[in-house]
Scaffold this motif. Structure first.
Motif, PDB file in Angstrom:
ATOM      1  N   LEU A  22       0.825  -1.208   0.000  1.00  0.00           N
ATOM      2  CA  LEU A  22       0.000   0.000   0.000  1.00  0.00           C
ATOM      3  C   LEU A  22       0.859   1.258   0.000  1.00  0.00           C
ATOM      4  N   ALA A  23       1.996   1.209   0.711  1.00  0.00           N
ATOM      5  CA  ALA A  23       2.897   2.360   0.738  1.00  0.00           C
ATOM      6  C   ALA A  23       3.436   2.660  -0.654  1.00  0.00           C
ATOM      7  N   ARG A  24       3.758   1.625  -1.415  1.00  0.00           N
ATOM      8  CA  ARG A  24       4.273   1.821  -2.770  1.00  0.00           C
ATOM      9  C   ARG A  24       3.250   2.523  -3.668  1.00  0.00           C
ATOM     10  N   ILE A  25       1.985   2.233  -3.431  1.00  0.00           N
ATOM     11  CA  ILE A  25       0.935   2.839  -4.263  1.00  0.00           C
ATOM     12  C   ILE A  25       0.872   4.347  -4.055  1.00  0.00           C
ATOM     13  N   THR A  26       1.249   4.839  -2.863  1.00  0.00           N
ATOM     14  CA  THR A  26       1.224   6.286  -2.627  1.00  0.00           C
ATOM     15  C   THR A  26       2.222   7.012  -3.522  1.00  0.00           C
ATOM     16  N   GLU A  27       3.238   6.294  -4.003  1.00  0.00           N
ATOM     17  CA  GLU A  27       4.202   6.873  -4.933  1.00  0.00           C
ATOM     18  C   GLU A  27       3.689   6.819  -6.369  1.00  0.00           C
ATOM     19  N   ARG A  28       2.877   5.794  -6.670  1.00  0.00           N
ATOM     20  CA  ARG A  28       2.442   5.590  -8.051  1.00  0.00           C
ATOM     21  C   ARG A  28       1.142   6.310  -8.390  1.00  0.00           C
ATOM     22  N   SER A  29       0.272   6.476  -7.385  1.00  0.00           N
ATOM     23  CA  SER A  29      -1.047   7.054  -7.648  1.00  0.00           C
ATOM     24  C   SER A  29      -1.261   8.318  -6.819  1.00  0.00           C
ATOM     25  N   ASP A  30      -1.389   9.432  -7.504  1.00  0.00           N
ATOM     26  CA  ASP A  30      -1.595  10.704  -6.812  1.00  0.00           C
ATOM     27  C   ASP A  30      -2.937  10.723  -6.086  1.00  0.00           C
ATOM     28  N   THR A  31      -3.948  10.132  -6.697  1.00  0.00           N
ATOM     29  CA  THR A  31      -5.274  10.089  -6.077  1.00  0.00           C
ATOM     30  C   THR A  31      -5.252   9.270  -4.795  1.00  0.00           C
ATOM     31  N   PHE A  32      -4.636   8.084  -4.865  1.00  0.00           N
ATOM     32  CA  PHE A  32      -4.542   7.226  -3.684  1.00  0.00           C
ATOM     33  C   PHE A  32      -3.752   7.918  -2.587  1.00  0.00           C
ATOM     34  N   ARG A  33      -2.645   8.584  -2.962  1.00  0.00           N
ATOM     35  CA  ARG A  33      -1.820   9.294  -1.990  1.00  0.00           C
ATOM     36  C   ARG A  33      -2.626  10.355  -1.252  1.00  0.00           C
ATOM     37  N   LYS A  34      -3.393  11.131  -1.974  1.00  0.00           N
ATOM     38  CA  LYS A  34      -4.172  12.198  -1.355  1.00  0.00           C
ATOM     39  C   LYS A  34      -5.221  11.644  -0.393  1.00  0.00           C
ATOM     40  N   ILE A  35      -5.852  10.548  -0.779  1.00  0.00           N
ATOM     41  CA  ILE A  35      -6.875   9.926   0.074  1.00  0.00           C
ATOM     42  C   ILE A  35      -6.246   9.384   1.358  1.00  0.00           C
ATOM     43  N   VAL A  36      -5.136   8.655   1.200  1.00  0.00           N
ATOM     44  CA  VAL A  36      -4.458   8.061   2.353  1.00  0.00           C
ATOM     45  C   VAL A  36      -3.947   9.134   3.300  1.00  0.00           C
ATOM     46  N   LYS A  37      -3.350  10.170   2.737  1.00  0.00           N
ATOM     47  CA  LYS A  37      -2.822  11.244   3.580  1.00  0.00           C
ATOM     48  C   LYS A  37      -3.949  11.932   4.339  1.00  0.00           C
ATOM     49  N   ARG A  38      -5.032  12.233   3.650  1.00  0.00           N
ATOM     50  CA  ARG A  38      -6.154  12.942   4.291  1.00  0.00           C
ATOM     51  C   ARG A  38      -6.767  12.114   5.415  1.00  0.00           C
ATOM     52  N   LEU A  39      -6.907  10.811   5.206  1.00  0.00           N
ATOM     53  CA  LEU A  39      -7.568   9.952   6.194  1.00  0.00           C
ATOM     54  C   LEU A  39      -6.673   9.577   7.364  1.00  0.00           C
ATOM     55  N   PHE A  40      -5.374   9.329   7.095  1.00  0.00           N
ATOM     56  CA  PHE A  40      -4.540   8.703   8.113  1.00  0.00           C
ATOM     57  C   PHE A  40      -3.281   9.462   8.535  1.00  0.00           C
ATOM     58  N   PHE A  41      -2.826  10.445   7.753  1.00  0.00           N
ATOM     59  CA  PHE A  41      -1.536  11.050   8.064  1.00  0.00           C
ATOM     60  C   PHE A  41      -1.531  12.581   8.111  1.00  0.00           C
ATOM     61  N   GLU A  42      -2.568  13.220   7.684  1.00  0.00           N
ATOM     62  CA  GLU A  42      -2.558  14.680   7.637  1.00  0.00           C
ATOM     63  C   GLU A  42      -2.410  15.283   9.038  1.00  0.00           C
ATOM     64  N   GLY A  43      -1.491  16.222   9.170  1.00  0.00           N
ATOM     65  CA  GLY A  43      -1.256  16.861  10.456  1.00  0.00           C
ATOM     66  C   GLY A  43      -0.304  16.111  11.367  1.00  0.00           C
ATOM     67  N   ASP A  44       0.288  15.005  10.878  1.00  0.00           N
ATOM     68  CA  ASP A  44       1.190  14.200  11.702  1.00  0.00           C
ATOM     69  C   ASP A  44       2.514  14.925  11.946  1.00  0.00           C
ATOM     70  N   ASP A  45       3.065  14.700  13.111  1.00  0.00           N
ATOM     71  CA  ASP A  45       4.405  15.197  13.462  1.00  0.00           C
ATOM     72  C   ASP A  45       4.958  14.225  14.487  1.00  0.00           C
ATOM     73  N   ILE A  46       5.902  13.387  14.062  1.00  0.00           N
ATOM     74  CA  ILE A  46       6.353  12.265  14.872  1.00  0.00           C
ATOM     75  C   ILE A  46       7.871  12.267  14.964  1.00  0.00           C
ATOM     76  N   GLN A  47       8.380  12.038  16.161  1.00  0.00           N
ATOM     77  CA  GLN A  47       9.832  11.982  16.387  1.00  0.00           C
ATOM     78  C   GLN A  47      10.244  10.597  16.873  1.00  0.00           C
ATOM     79  N   VAL A  48      11.343  10.109  16.358  1.00  0.00           N
ATOM     80  CA  VAL A  48      11.940   8.870  16.857  1.00  0.00           C
ATOM     81  C   VAL A  48      12.941   9.246  17.948  1.00  0.00           C
ATOM     82  N   ILE A  49      12.774   8.659  19.119  1.00  0.00           N
ATOM     83  CA  ILE A  49      13.645   8.953  20.260  1.00  0.00           C
ATOM     84  C   ILE A  49      14.730   7.886  20.345  1.00  0.00           C
ATOM     85  N   PRO A  50      15.996   8.245  20.159  1.00  0.00           N
ATOM     86  CA  PRO A  50      17.058   7.228  20.200  1.00  0.00           C
ATOM     87  C   PRO A  50      17.165   6.574  21.572  1.00  0.00           C
TER      88      PRO A  50
END
Length: 272
Positions: A22-50
């Motif tokens: 599914l992640a690969r499709i976000t690179e291939r399909s602009d429509t799919f990317r926009k839908i996925v981002k809007r539903l699941f990732f929009e506004g995200d801000d995440i840090q990895v703590i070592p």
């Protein structure tokens, strides 16, 4: 009638193994990317703590003995939080059938949204219990990821995404964010290393044993350790801890914890 939480868990378990596809499709399909981002990732801000054990504080400055460690980012946010929810299991490890790390060390959720999470998956706990939980996670070899993650507010049905702060405890084999290199840039850029940390390599000490490559969950290290893609690296510290020759180290600036907390505290009002 099927409960929303039960339905969410069932869907995640059935589709989790397809996250790379599914992640690969976000690179291939602009429509799919926009839908996925809007539903699941929009506004995200995440840090990895070592991981604390992988970090060397930058000694260019005169520092007090009680210099903060990366995990203090979590500690400070937990101590400020009015509501803390602990999941009884890690949905990623359960869905993957992980055999290397404990299934019962789940995420913590801070903020008013924590009150809306179903008690089928966990419970509200005290600050002391939360601190004990993250210590257990560190001892188990897990890496902390903290931030605002819309996908959690969706599957947990916890209300507005800016009312839930996620603290994930991730292994290199099952973490959702293993798919980062395959995501479109605008989605992948929502997860980054902790503020004020950098990774250094002593090429002379490296024997190309490949231990660092095995530990890397984003594919940033290849060719047995010879190549390091800094664009993919989230500076989690696993490679540093597993290097038998101490060829890698993470350097942390003295004010790194303060900077990381400042970045997190504006995402969700955990004190309300």
């Amino acid at each position: 009638m099927i409960d929303f939480t039960d339905l969410s868990i069932a869907i995640i378990k059935r589709t989790f193994h397809r996250r790379f596809e599914l992640a690969r499709i976000t690179e291939r399909s602009d429509t799919f990317r926009k839908i996925v981002k809007r539903l699941f990732f929009e506004g995200d801000d995440i840090q990895v703590i070592p991981r604390d054990g992988s970090v060397e504080v930058n000694r260019s400055f005169q520092l007090p003995e009680n210099t903060a460690l990366p995990s203090d980012v979590l500690r400070r946010m937990i101590l400020r939080s009015k509501h803390i929810f602990r999941m009884d299991f890690c949905i990623c490890r359960v869905s993957s059938g992980c055999s290397d790390y404990p299934h019962d060390l789940g995420c913590l959720f801070l903020g008013p949204g924590a009150l809306r999470i179903s008690d089928k998956v966990g419970s509200i706990i005290s600050k002391e219990e939360a601190l004990e939980h993250i210590e257990r996670c560190r001892e188990a070899g897990l890496v902390h990821i903290i931030g605002r993650n819309r996908i959690d507010s969706v599957w947990l049905n916890s209300g507005p995404y800016d009312e839930l702060l996620s603290v994930c405890n991730c292994c290199e084999c099952c973490c959702l964010w293993r798919m980062t290199p395959l995501l479109s840039e605008d989605i992948a850029s929502s997860i980054t290393p902790m503020e004020g940390v950098s990774i250094l390599k002593d090429a002379k000490s490296c024997v190309l044993c490949g231990r660092c490559e095995e530990a890397c969950f984003t594919g940033a290290i290849s060719e047995g350790g010879e190549h390091h893609d800094t664009g993919r690296c989230l500076i989690c510290g696993r490679c540093v801890e597993r290097c038998p020759k101490d060829a890698l180290k993470i350097v942390m600036d003295p004010d790194a914890v303060d900077e990381a907390v400042m970045r997190v505290e504006v995402l969700v009002d955990v004190e309300s």
